[in-house]
Scaffold this motif. Structure first.
Motif, PDB file in Angstrom:
ATOM      1  N   UNK A 112      19.791  14.875 -10.559  1.00  0.00           N
ATOM      2  CA  UNK A 112      19.552  15.827  -9.466  1.00  0.00           C
ATOM      3  C   UNK A 112      20.848  16.267  -8.785  1.00  0.00           C
ATOM      4  N   UNK A 113      21.843  15.381  -8.699  1.00  0.00           N
ATOM      5  CA  UNK A 113      23.128  15.767  -8.100  1.00  0.00           C
ATOM      6  C   UNK A 113      23.803  16.876  -8.898  1.00  0.00           C
ATOM      7  N   UNK A 114      23.730  16.801 -10.221  1.00  0.00           N
ATOM      8  CA  UNK A 114      24.300  17.864 -11.064  1.00  0.00           C
ATOM      9  C   UNK A 114      23.557  19.178 -10.836  1.00  0.00           C
ATOM     10  N   UNK A 115      22.243  19.085 -10.687  1.00  0.00           N
ATOM     11  CA  UNK A 115      21.434  20.276 -10.395  1.00  0.00           C
ATOM     12  C   UNK A 115      21.852  20.902  -9.065  1.00  0.00           C
ATOM     13  N   UNK A 116      22.050  20.090  -8.046  1.00  0.00           N
ATOM     14  CA  UNK A 116      22.444  20.588  -6.728  1.00  0.00           C
ATOM     15  C   UNK A 116      23.807  21.277  -6.807  1.00  0.00           C
ATOM     16  N   UNK A 117      24.741  20.679  -7.536  1.00  0.00           N
ATOM     17  CA  UNK A 117      26.065  21.315  -7.690  1.00  0.00           C
ATOM     18  C   UNK A 117      25.934  22.687  -8.349  1.00  0.00           C
ATOM     19  N   UNK A 118      25.110  22.766  -9.391  1.00  0.00           N
ATOM     20  CA  UNK A 118      24.911  24.050 -10.073  1.00  0.00           C
ATOM     21  C   UNK A 118      24.213  25.050  -9.149  1.00  0.00           C
ATOM     22  N   UNK A 119      23.244  24.574  -8.364  1.00  0.00           N
ATOM     23  CA  UNK A 119      22.531  25.467  -7.448  1.00  0.00           C
ATOM     24  C   UNK A 119      23.480  26.052  -6.408  1.00  0.00           C
ATOM     25  N   UNK A 120      24.411  25.264  -5.929  1.00  0.00           N
ATOM     26  CA  UNK A 120      25.402  25.784  -4.969  1.00  0.00           C
ATOM     27  C   UNK A 120      26.209  26.921  -5.595  1.00  0.00           C
ATOM     28  N   UNK A 121      26.622  26.732  -6.839  1.00  0.00           N
ATOM     29  CA  UNK A 121      27.362  27.787  -7.539  1.00  0.00           C
ATOM     30  C   UNK A 121      26.490  29.014  -7.777  1.00  0.00           C
ATOM     31  N   UNK A 122      25.213  28.781  -8.109  1.00  0.00           N
ATOM     32  CA  UNK A 122      24.281  29.898  -8.311  1.00  0.00           C
ATOM     33  C   UNK A 122      24.169  30.741  -7.040  1.00  0.00           C
ATOM     34  N   UNK A 123      24.058  30.086  -5.899  1.00  0.00           N
ATOM     35  CA  UNK A 123      23.921  30.802  -4.631  1.00  0.00           C
ATOM     36  C   UNK A 123      25.184  31.614  -4.343  1.00  0.00           C
TER      37      UNK A 123
END
Length: 152
Positions: A112-123
């Motif tokens: 989930x931490x990797x997902x959150x990092x990617x989501x920040x970049x997506x935003x």
């Protein structure tokens, strides 16, 4: 990677309750149940505008279409949108999602931490696209479709 969303350029539906996982990750999402017969774009992460149909209020968003592969709890395809500029409760509202660009594939992350990092970049990428000429053109079309003239 092609950043042009598949037709249709927009999707309408009602906001329904989801698993609530996004809120716990710091990215609360509105889960959209697409109107019957709607053509849903292929699974991916998209940049787009969220129009609240009852009020005409527009929000900047990052849209996820897919089966939440990081959590492997379903094969059902979900349409979820993270509104960058509001934490309003949208349950029960009808919204229009207007796609500006495809950001990346939907993938399974190791944690989930990797997902959150990617989501920040997506935003961040989504914000830049929404502020671009292309993003503004899509916003203008979206507002015109609903007879609105205000901007986000």
């Amino acid at each position: 990677m092609d950043d042009t969303p598949a037709v249709p350029a927009h999707l309408m539906g009602a906001v329904v309750r989801g698993a609530g996982r996004g809120r716990g990750l710091g990215f609360p999402t509105a889960n959209v149940a697409a109107d019957p017969g709607s053509r849903i774009p292929p699974p991916a992460i998209y940049s787009g505008w969220v129009v609240r149909l009852a009020t005409g209020v527009v929000h900047r968003g990052t849209i996820s279409i897919g089966s939440n592969p990081t959590f492997c709890d379903t094969e059902d395809v979900h349409v979820e949108v993270y509104c960058h500029d509001t934490s309003d409760n949208l349950y029960g509202e009808r919204v229009g999602l207007w796609f500006v660009a495809r950001l990346r594939d939907t993938v399974r992350f190791a944690s989930p931490d990797d997902l959150v990092r990617a989501a920040r970049q997506d935003v961040l990428r989504s914000e830049a696209l929404l502020a671009s000429d292309r993003g503004r053109r899509v916003l203008t079309r979206a507002l015109a479709a609903y007879g609105k003239t205000a901007s986000a």
